[in-house]
Design an enzyme around this catalytic site. Structure first.
Site, PDB file in Angstrom:
ATOM      1  N   ASP A  16       4.699   6.423 -12.842  1.00 52.74           N
ATOM      2  CA  ASP A  16       4.953   5.746 -11.569  1.00 52.74           C
ATOM      3  C   ASP A  16       6.339   6.136 -11.070  1.00 52.74           C
ATOM      4  O   ASP A  16       7.126   6.739 -11.810  1.00 52.74           O
ATOM      5  CB  ASP A  16       4.859   4.221 -11.742  1.00 52.74           C
ATOM      6  CG  ASP A  16       4.360   3.513 -10.475  1.00 52.74           C
ATOM      7  OD1 ASP A  16       4.729   3.955  -9.368  1.00 52.74           O
ATOM      8  OD2 ASP A  16       3.618   2.532 -10.595  1.00 52.74           O
ATOM      9  N   CYS A  63      -4.664   5.127 -10.902  1.00 56.85           N
ATOM     10  CA  CYS A  63      -4.427   4.000  -9.989  1.00 56.85           C
ATOM     11  C   CYS A  63      -3.408   4.306  -8.900  1.00 56.85           C
ATOM     12  O   CYS A  63      -3.250   3.499  -7.974  1.00 56.85           O
ATOM     13  CB  CYS A  63      -3.967   2.774 -10.770  1.00 56.85           C
ATOM     14  SG  CYS A  63      -5.240   2.035 -11.807  1.00 56.85           S
ATOM     15  N   SER A 104     -12.493   3.237  -2.948  1.00 53.96           N
ATOM     16  CA  SER A 104     -12.354   2.037  -2.130  1.00 53.96           C
ATOM     17  C   SER A 104     -13.656   1.824  -1.377  1.00 53.96           C
ATOM     18  O   SER A 104     -14.424   2.770  -1.155  1.00 53.96           O
ATOM     19  CB  SER A 104     -11.205   2.211  -1.126  1.00 53.96           C
ATOM     20  OG  SER A 104     -11.268   1.248  -0.091  1.00 53.96           O
ATOM     21  N   TYR A 106      -7.542   7.658   5.220  1.00 53.55           N
ATOM     22  CA  TYR A 106      -7.698   6.907   3.966  1.00 53.55           C
ATOM     23  C   TYR A 106      -9.136   6.998   3.457  1.00 53.55           C
ATOM     24  O   TYR A 106      -9.382   7.277   2.281  1.00 53.55           O
ATOM     25  CB  TYR A 106      -7.303   5.453   4.207  1.00 53.55           C
ATOM     26  CG  TYR A 106      -7.446   4.553   3.004  1.00 53.55           C
ATOM     27  CD1 TYR A 106      -6.576   4.670   1.920  1.00 53.55           C
ATOM     28  CD2 TYR A 106      -8.434   3.575   2.947  1.00 53.55           C
ATOM     29  CE1 TYR A 106      -6.704   3.842   0.816  1.00 53.55           C
ATOM     30  CE2 TYR A 106      -8.571   2.743   1.854  1.00 53.55           C
ATOM     31  CZ  TYR A 106      -7.695   2.877   0.792  1.00 53.55           C
ATOM     32  OH  TYR A 106      -7.828   2.046  -0.304  1.00 53.55           O
TER      33      TYR A 106
END
Length: 259
Positions: free
Chosen positions: A36, A87, A151, A164
Site C-alpha cells: 500500500d 484490493c 464491482s 470505472y
C-alpha cells in the site's frame, strides 16, 4: 487450501476491504505481505506475521521489487506463498461529456485503468512467477489462488462511471481465461464484485444520495461490511472447487440507473 502457514500478498491492505482481509487472514494463522502507499493506521493483533511494503501499484518497478521481497520473506519464515488478494483500487467519476460540454479527461481514464486493471494484472503476473514453484498441496495439487476485486459497476455502471466500470468489467472478463491459463500450475482465479459497501467514500455521501441508495437495497437492507467481504475471501481461499468465477456480493441489490 488452508491459509494457515501460508503467505498472502494483499494490495491496498492498509484500509477498508483490504485491511479487513488482512485481519481475517491473520486470524487464520496466515502471514500477510501488505502492499500500500501507507502502512495500516491501526495496530494489528498478529503484527509479527505481517510485513509492509510501500507500493504504488502503478509503478511496475516498485511492484516487481515488492513481490520479490515478499517471496524472499516467505522463504525466510517458511510460510510459502498462498496467493494474492488485489484490493488496491480507485473510484473515479466523470461523464463522457461534462455539463460544460467538455469530453471526459483522458488522463482520468488512464488513471482508472492503470490502478484498477493494469495494477491488478501486473501484480498477479509477477506473483505467479513465484507461485508456480510453491510445492503442490493436497489431493488437487493446489499451489495458490488469485483473487481480484471488481464491482457491481461492472454489470450496471451508473452515469459518470464509464472509466470505472470499464476497469472493473475487464477484471470480470479476465477471470475465466486467466484461470484456464494458470490451471496447469495449480493456481485458481476468482473475482469478487461487491455492491454497495460501507466505506470512507459512502461516509461522505449526502443524506439525499444515501437515502436514494438505501431504497435500492433488497436484503439485508443495509450496505455490506468489510468483514463480510473478508469472510468471502477466506471462503474462496479454503474452497478448492471455486475457480474461474465472479461472485456478486450484493445482497440481491442492483445499482440504479441514477441516484
Amino acid at each position: 487450501m488452508k491459509p494457515t502457514g501460508r503467505t498472502f500478498i494483499v494490495s491496498g491492505g492498509s484500509a477498508g476491504l483490504g485491511l479487513a482481509t488482512v485481519e481475517t487472514l491473520l486470524d487464520s494463522d496466515a502471514h500477510v505481505a501488505i502492499f500500500d502507499l501507507r502502512p495500516p493506521q491501526k495496530p494489528l493483533v498478529h503484527q509479527f506475521r505481517t510485513k509492509f511494503w510501500e507500493v504504488d501499484i502503478t509503478n511496475a518497478e516498485v511492484v516487481a521489487k515488492a513481490v520479490a521481497g515478499a517471496a524472499a520473506w516467505a522463504a525466510e519464515t517458511g510460510a510459502p506463498l498462498g496467493g494474492v488478494v488485489n484490493c488496491a483500487g480507485v473510484g473515479t467519476a466523470a461523464k463522457v461529456l461534462g455539463s460544460d460540454g467538455e469530453p471526459h479527461s483522458l488522463d482520468l481514464w488512464k488513471f482508472a485503468l492503470d490502478v484498477n486493471l493494469t495494477g491488478t494484472f501486473n501484480l498477479t503476473r509477477l506473483a505467479c512467477k513465484y507461485l508456480q514453484f510453491v510445492p503442490a498441496d493436497g489431493p488437487d495439487g493446489e499451489r495458490g489462488v488469485i483473487i481480484m476485486v471488481a464491482s457491481s459497476a461492472a454489470f450496471e455502471g451508473q452515469p459518470g462511471q464509464t472509466a470505472y466500470a470499464a476497469s472493473k468489467g475487464a477484471l470480470v472478463s479476465m477471470t475465466l481465461p486467466m484461470s484456464r491459463d494458470l490451471a496447469r500450475h495449480g493456481i485458481r482465479v476468482m473475482t469478487i464484485a461487491p455492491g454497495a459497501f460501507a466505506s470512507a467514500m459512502t461516509d461522505k455521501m449526502t443524506e439525499k444520495t444515501r437515502a436514494s441508495l438505501h431504497r435500492e437495497l433488497i436484503f439485508p437492507k443495509r450496505m455490506g461490511t468489510a468483514a463480510e467481504f473478508a469472510q468471502t475471501v477466506k471462503w474462496i481461499v479454503e474452497c478448492p472447487y471455486v475457480n474461474g468465477e465472479t461472485i456478486r456480493l450484493s445482497g440481491a441489490s442492483r445499482l440504479p440507473g441514477k441516484m
